[in-house]
Write a protein that holds these residues in place. Structure first.
Motif, PDB file in Angstrom:
ATOM      1  N   ARG A 186       7.356   0.310   4.314  1.00  0.00           N
ATOM      2  CA  ARG A 186       6.277  -0.362   4.757  1.00  0.00           C
ATOM      3  C   ARG A 186       6.805  -0.533   6.023  1.00  0.00           C
ATOM      4  O   ARG A 186       6.393  -0.253   7.364  1.00  0.00           O
ATOM      5  CB  ARG A 186       6.551  -2.311   4.593  1.00  0.00           C
ATOM      6  N   GLU A 187       8.138  -0.110   6.232  1.00  0.00           N
ATOM      7  CA  GLU A 187       9.183  -0.474   7.499  1.00  0.00           C
ATOM      8  C   GLU A 187       8.582   0.893   8.464  1.00  0.00           C
ATOM      9  O   GLU A 187       8.553   1.146   9.770  1.00  0.00           O
ATOM     10  CB  GLU A 187      10.967  -0.426   7.790  1.00  0.00           C
ATOM     11  N   GLU A 188       8.700   1.965   7.572  1.00  0.00           N
ATOM     12  CA  GLU A 188       8.410   3.683   8.439  1.00  0.00           C
ATOM     13  C   GLU A 188       7.337   3.632   8.941  1.00  0.00           C
ATOM     14  O   GLU A 188       6.864   4.176   9.635  1.00  0.00           O
ATOM     15  CB  GLU A 188       9.110   4.287   7.384  1.00  0.00           C
ATOM     16  N   ALA A 189       6.102   2.865   7.606  1.00  0.00           N
ATOM     17  CA  ALA A 189       4.801   3.214   8.199  1.00  0.00           C
ATOM     18  C   ALA A 189       4.464   2.717   9.442  1.00  0.00           C
ATOM     19  O   ALA A 189       4.250   2.765  10.306  1.00  0.00           O
ATOM     20  CB  ALA A 189       4.112   2.361   7.008  1.00  0.00           C
ATOM     21  N   ALA A 190       5.100   0.724   9.198  1.00  0.00           N
ATOM     22  CA  ALA A 190       4.522   0.321  11.068  1.00  0.00           C
ATOM     23  C   ALA A 190       5.459   1.095  12.089  1.00  0.00           C
ATOM     24  O   ALA A 190       4.831   1.670  13.131  1.00  0.00           O
ATOM     25  CB  ALA A 190       5.450  -0.822  10.660  1.00  0.00           C
TER      26      ALA A 190
ATOM     27  N   VAL B  54      -3.783   8.493  12.689  1.00  0.00           N
ATOM     28  CA  VAL B  54      -2.812   7.667  12.096  1.00  0.00           C
ATOM     29  C   VAL B  54      -3.540   8.063  10.785  1.00  0.00           C
ATOM     30  O   VAL B  54      -4.343   7.351  10.720  1.00  0.00           O
ATOM     31  CB  VAL B  54      -1.857   6.959  12.537  1.00  0.00           C
ATOM     32  N   SER B  55      -3.240   8.186   9.363  1.00  0.00           N
ATOM     33  CA  SER B  55      -3.577   8.254   7.880  1.00  0.00           C
ATOM     34  C   SER B  55      -2.629   8.431   7.015  1.00  0.00           C
ATOM     35  O   SER B  55      -1.299   8.855   7.524  1.00  0.00           O
ATOM     36  CB  SER B  55      -4.579   8.955   8.214  1.00  0.00           C
ATOM     37  N   TYR B  56      -3.069   7.905   5.730  1.00  0.00           N
ATOM     38  CA  TYR B  56      -1.692   8.244   4.889  1.00  0.00           C
ATOM     39  C   TYR B  56      -2.784   9.066   3.794  1.00  0.00           C
ATOM     40  O   TYR B  56      -3.750   9.560   3.499  1.00  0.00           O
ATOM     41  CB  TYR B  56      -1.426   6.810   4.480  1.00  0.00           C
ATOM     42  N   PHE B  57      -1.808   9.667   3.174  1.00  0.00           N
ATOM     43  CA  PHE B  57      -2.554   9.925   1.633  1.00  0.00           C
ATOM     44  C   PHE B  57      -1.951  10.348   0.864  1.00  0.00           C
ATOM     45  O   PHE B  57       0.207  10.229   1.200  1.00  0.00           O
ATOM     46  CB  PHE B  57      -1.972  11.513   2.668  1.00  0.00           C
ATOM     47  N   ASN B  58      -1.888   9.808  -0.257  1.00  0.00           N
ATOM     48  CA  ASN B  58      -1.105   9.868  -1.765  1.00  0.00           C
ATOM     49  C   ASN B  58      -0.781  11.104  -2.151  1.00  0.00           C
ATOM     50  O   ASN B  58      -0.006  11.413  -2.860  1.00  0.00           O
ATOM     51  CB  ASN B  58      -2.562   9.053  -2.588  1.00  0.00           C
ATOM     52  N   GLY B  59      -1.879  11.588  -2.399  1.00  0.00           N
ATOM     53  CA  GLY B  59      -1.301  13.074  -3.176  1.00  0.00           C
ATOM     54  C   GLY B  59      -1.175  12.955  -5.110  1.00  0.00           C
ATOM     55  O   GLY B  59      -1.288  14.255  -5.354  1.00  0.00           O
ATOM     56  N   THR B  60      -1.153  12.302  -5.189  1.00  0.00           N
ATOM     57  CA  THR B  60      -1.506  11.976  -7.070  1.00  0.00           C
ATOM     58  C   THR B  60      -2.558  12.697  -6.655  1.00  0.00           C
ATOM     59  O   THR B  60      -3.886  12.389  -6.604  1.00  0.00           O
ATOM     60  CB  THR B  60      -1.005  10.424  -7.292  1.00  0.00           C
ATOM     61  N   ALA B  61      -3.201  13.557  -7.604  1.00  0.00           N
ATOM     62  CA  ALA B  61      -3.916  13.605  -8.408  1.00  0.00           C
ATOM     63  C   ALA B  61      -4.995  12.521  -8.422  1.00  0.00           C
ATOM     64  O   ALA B  61      -4.577  12.143 -10.181  1.00  0.00           O
ATOM     65  CB  ALA B  61      -4.443  14.420  -9.243  1.00  0.00           C
TER      66      ALA B  61
ATOM     67  N   GLY C 137       1.706  -0.994  -0.410  1.00  0.00           N
ATOM     68  CA  GLY C 137       2.239  -1.131   1.512  1.00  0.00           C
ATOM     69  C   GLY C 137       1.772  -0.655   2.526  1.00  0.00           C
ATOM     70  O   GLY C 137       1.688  -1.101   3.567  1.00  0.00           O
ATOM     71  N   VAL C 138       1.635   0.576   1.956  1.00  0.00           N
ATOM     72  CA  VAL C 138       1.263   1.568   3.868  1.00  0.00           C
ATOM     73  C   VAL C 138      -0.006   1.205   3.987  1.00  0.00           C
ATOM     74  O   VAL C 138      -0.551   0.954   5.203  1.00  0.00           O
ATOM     75  CB  VAL C 138       1.192   3.187   2.977  1.00  0.00           C
ATOM     76  N   GLU C 139      -0.680   0.573   3.188  1.00  0.00           N
ATOM     77  CA  GLU C 139      -2.358   0.546   3.600  1.00  0.00           C
ATOM     78  C   GLU C 139      -2.270  -0.665   4.287  1.00  0.00           C
ATOM     79  O   GLU C 139      -3.149  -1.210   5.384  1.00  0.00           O
ATOM     80  CB  GLU C 139      -3.125  -0.147   2.055  1.00  0.00           C
ATOM     81  N   GLU C 140      -1.222  -1.930   3.864  1.00  0.00           N
ATOM     82  CA  GLU C 140      -1.307  -3.184   4.306  1.00  0.00           C
ATOM     83  C   GLU C 140      -0.694  -2.657   6.118  1.00  0.00           C
ATOM     84  O   GLU C 140      -1.237  -4.007   6.438  1.00  0.00           O
ATOM     85  CB  GLU C 140      -0.254  -3.605   3.489  1.00  0.00           C
ATOM     86  N   GLN C 141      -0.603  -2.007   6.823  1.00  0.00           N
ATOM     87  CA  GLN C 141      -0.103  -1.056   7.972  1.00  0.00           C
ATOM     88  C   GLN C 141      -1.460  -1.416   8.812  1.00  0.00           C
ATOM     89  O   GLN C 141      -1.243  -1.107   9.937  1.00  0.00           O
ATOM     90  CB  GLN C 141       0.053  -0.212   8.360  1.00  0.00           C
ATOM     91  N   GLY C 142      -2.468  -1.162   7.851  1.00  0.00           N
ATOM     92  CA  GLY C 142      -3.888  -0.527   8.674  1.00  0.00           C
ATOM     93  C   GLY C 142      -4.217   0.269   8.841  1.00  0.00           C
ATOM     94  O   GLY C 142      -4.579   1.004   9.167  1.00  0.00           O
TER      95      GLY C 142
END
Ligand code: SF4
Ligand code: SF4
Ligand code: SF4
Ligand code: SF4
Ligand code: FES
Lengths: 516, 168
Positions: free
Chosen positions: A356-360, A376-383, A409-414
């Motif tokens: 969470r800290e890194e994402a923020a 900025v976006s996030y990527f999960n990558g699990t099928a 936790g990453v979603e929580e950072q908006g």
């Protein structure tokens, strides 16, 4: 975040038995409750909840030495077969097994009377009649309950002069690729059988024959098939079941043990990292009733191999004449800054294995360092998993579909998820900690890699241009927190010290800032 | 500050030196005549002749082997654990079944076993700790080597032929 529970990973003091959903009495504050019944153990009086056995009351308060046990395990149904836990109950004609005798109001229990100690000595002598005592080659030595209890209660000599029983076939028998059985060492506690019957519900193991010839066997030709085989080797009180990955690698007394968290799926099982000289030898689960109970799955247990992989990138790499070469971080960041300044657009993809800290940090501080707009976006990558909504349980125990630890936790950072084919910027920075997938990118895409990578993964990016690799710390090497699939935030501290040239995201960002 | 005076006043006898030289010469002559006339020596011609040491002398290590030349060591790490100089380094692995020394299934063997004799203090704790009577200290005290690498005894060196506690 009102319904968020937040706590730090640490070794719990009271490692309790809650197969039966009971919570410790101490945390039961309802004032209008009837006065709880009391039991006296070794001269002190303790309150308990009706239904507790003597063993459970003693465990909860941990007020005196542990009652020795083989068959009892807090996470499994009670069997009462080993007779090691007997205690003296006043007014009872015989010794009682504390693991299976319910405590009653006014009961007076002695756990270390002469009669009890004599009985334990007898049980120990019987267990050792056929025991090979090959501690020098036994992986359990140093953490073996047979050694410990024999040291404390054993007779020191044996009246057994006959030849010991040897299971020729089952001296080293592979129950599966992961677990080896040495039947000669087994004390027939049947924890393993109850585990496969009641916890994994796979019924993989069974005891065949009786008495002298009682032998553990797999129920199918295939041997063990469940996904929690490592747990068998944790709770087997002796060295009968051993974990092949750890077998003969290290003696247990050399290991230093630090708590951390498993990042192999979104469950976030609490683990203890066993290492020596900062090399990890195994993970074992630690008890946390809210997250993983007593268990962890095998893929999580083996996941330290990825971090100890010699192919892991542990120093900054820079692209020079179409090859990646080791360099200093200063030189790399200086070069990347120039490239990023000249880029028409910059995109940052954060893996859902970032803390969470890194994402923020990456979302809020990082764009200002570059002094330009960064999407900025996030990527999960699990099928089959794009966001935390796609996550679901894979079995009745722990395993989750999402193979990254911190999607919530990453979603929580908006931050919002990367949709397919969205990597379109001039330069894309991919930050991940070795668990999240690598987003699909068009040929020739300029990309900067950051975090935990290994050379094999980088080879799959041969059609892209990798400008540089910023080596980062893995979960067990750093501090941070994850929010697991159930919304529980768990903080963790470094379990080992990273010995290579990788730095935490905070250190990299600070250095980057000082360069500009 | 208090000082301690360590200087000494010499007597006339000491200042003239001669009496001390004569005393020294007397001892030298006595030894010379003893050796020359009576053949009584306090030294030996070392490489040709060797002194007998006690059987308990702790010299160069070895690992005992059985009749198949398989080491008795089972890689239990007890010597590594007890060694105060931390100079034993073992890597263990599963023993192949056809390599079983006693016809009994023994699970474990050392794949490498190194003793850094430059760090070793020859305390003999390893010998005492070993449950298999595998590691022992021989009576060989000739430990001189021409390079540092040779001072690290590997498994092959430790399994060399031994006759009791002395080299064959
Ligand atoms: S199970 Fe325990 S007592 Fe038995 S050989 Fe292994 S360490 Fe020794
Ligand atoms: S193999 Fe281990 S857990 Fe299973 S019955 Fe034997 S001693 Fe108990
Ligand atoms: S003699 Fe002492 S110092 Fe030398 S290897 Fe043995 S235990 Fe270590
Ligand atoms: S103590 Fe003996 S058996 Fe154990 S590792 Fe050392 S030499 Fe081998
Ligand atoms: S622990 Fe109570 S009988 Fe085994």
């Amino acid at each position: 975040m009102s319904n968020t529970t937040e706590f730090e990973i640490k070794k719990p003091k009271v490692d309790l038995n809650y197969a039966s959903e009971k919570k410790p009495v101490a945390s039961d504050p309802s004032p209008e409750a009837k006065p709880l019944p009391k039991v006296t153990i070794d001269g002190k009086t303790y309150e308990f909840k009706p239904g507790d056995t003597i063993m459970q009351v003693a465990e909860r308060y941990k007020v005196h030495e542990e009652i020795p046990r083989y068959c009892y395990h807090p996470g499994m149904p009670i069997a009462g077969t080993c007779r090691m836990c007997t205690v003296e109950v006043e007014k009872a004609p015989k010794l009682m097994t504390s693991c299976s005798t319910p405590a009653a109001d006014g009961m007076v229990v002695h756990t270390r009377s002469d009669k009890v100690l004599k009985s334990r000595t007898g049980v120990m002598e019987f267990l050792l009649t056929n025991h090979p005592l090959d501690c020098p080659v036994c992986d359990k030595a140093g953490e073996c309950e047979l050694q410990d209890y024999n040291y404390e209660y054993g007779p020191g000599t044996s009246n057994f002069k006959e030849e010991k029983r040897v299971f020729e076939e089952a001296t080293t028998k592979k129950l599966s690729d992961q677990v080896t059985l040495n039947m000669n060492r087994c004390v027939h506690c049947e924890r393993c059988v109850r585990f496969t019957d009641d916890v994994t519900k796979t019924n993989d193991l069974v005891m065949v024959n009786r008495g002298w010839h009682k032998e553990l066997e797999a129920t199918t030709e295939a041997g063990l098939t469940n996904d929690y085989q490592g747990c068998l080797t944790d709770f087997c009180p002796v060295g009968a079941l051993t974990w092949n990955d750890f077998r003969f690698k290290k003696r247990s007394w050399f290991l230093s043990k630090k708590p951390s968290i498993c990042d192999r799926c979104s469950k976030g099982c609490n683990i203890e990292v066993h290492s020596d000289a900062e090399v990890v030898y195994r993970y074992v689960p630690i008890h946390n009733e809210m997250v993983n109970g007593h268990w962890m799955c095998d893929s999580g247990r083996s996941s330290y191999n990825d971090l100890m992989n010699p192919m892991r990138v542990i120093s900054p790499l820079m692209n020079h004449q179409n090859g990646l070469h080791s360099t200093t971080l200063q030189a790399l960041l200086g070069e990347l800054s120039i490239q990023l300044k000249n880029a028409s657009s910059v995109q940052l993809v954060i893996g859902t294995d970032a803390t969470r800290e890194e994402a923020a940090l990456l979302k809020d501080k990082f764009p200002s360092i570059l002094g330009k707009n960064v999407s900025v976006s996030y990527f999960n990558g699990t099928a089959g998993v794009t966001s935390s909504a796609d996550d679901k349980k894979m079995d009745n125990l722990l395993k989750m579909k999402d193979l990254t630890p911190n999607t919530k936790g990453v979603e929580e950072q908006g931050i919002s998820p990367l949709s397919q084919g969205e990597v379109s910027s001039d330069i894309v920075i991919v930050f991940r900690n070795g668990r999240a997938g690598i987003p699909k990118m068009k040929a020739g895409q300029k990309v900067i890699l950051w975090g935990v990578w290994n050379h094999d993964e980088i080879k799959t990016l041969s059609s892209q241009t990798v400008l540089g690799v910023i080596a980062g710390l893995a979960t067990i090497e750093k501090e941070g927190s994850f929010k697991n699939t159930d919304g529980i935030v768990q903080k963790f501290h470094p379990a080992i010290v990273h010995k290579g040239g990788a730095l935490s995201a905070h250190q990299v960002v600070n250095m980057w800032k000082s360069l500009n | 500050m208090a000082t301690i005076n360590v200087s000494k006043k010499y007597t006339v006898k000491e200042k003239t030196y001669l009496p001390a030289i004569l005393i020294g010469m007397k001892i030298t002559m006595k030894r010379f005549l003893q050796g020359f006339l009576l053949r009584k020596h306090d030294t030996i011609l070392y490489p040709e002749k060797k002194r007998d040491y006690s059987d308990r002398f702790r010299g160069m290590h070895f690992i005992s082997v059985d009749k198949n030349k398989t080491e008795n060591c089972t890689a239990c790490y007890l010597c590594e654990t007890v060694c105060p100089a931390e100079c034993i380094h073992i890597v263990a692995d599963e023993r192949d079944e056809d390599q079983n020394p006693y016809g009994v299934k023994k699970e474990k063997k050392p794949v490498s076993f190194d003793i850094d004799s430059l760090r070793c203090c020859f305390c003999g704790f390893c010998e005492e700790a070993c449950p298999k009577d595998a590691i022992k200290l021989s009576t060989n005290y000739e430990l001189a080597v021409s390079s540092r690498e040779e001072a690290i005894y590997d498994l092959d060196h430790l399994k060399r032929e031994m006759n009791g506690r002395s080299e064959k």
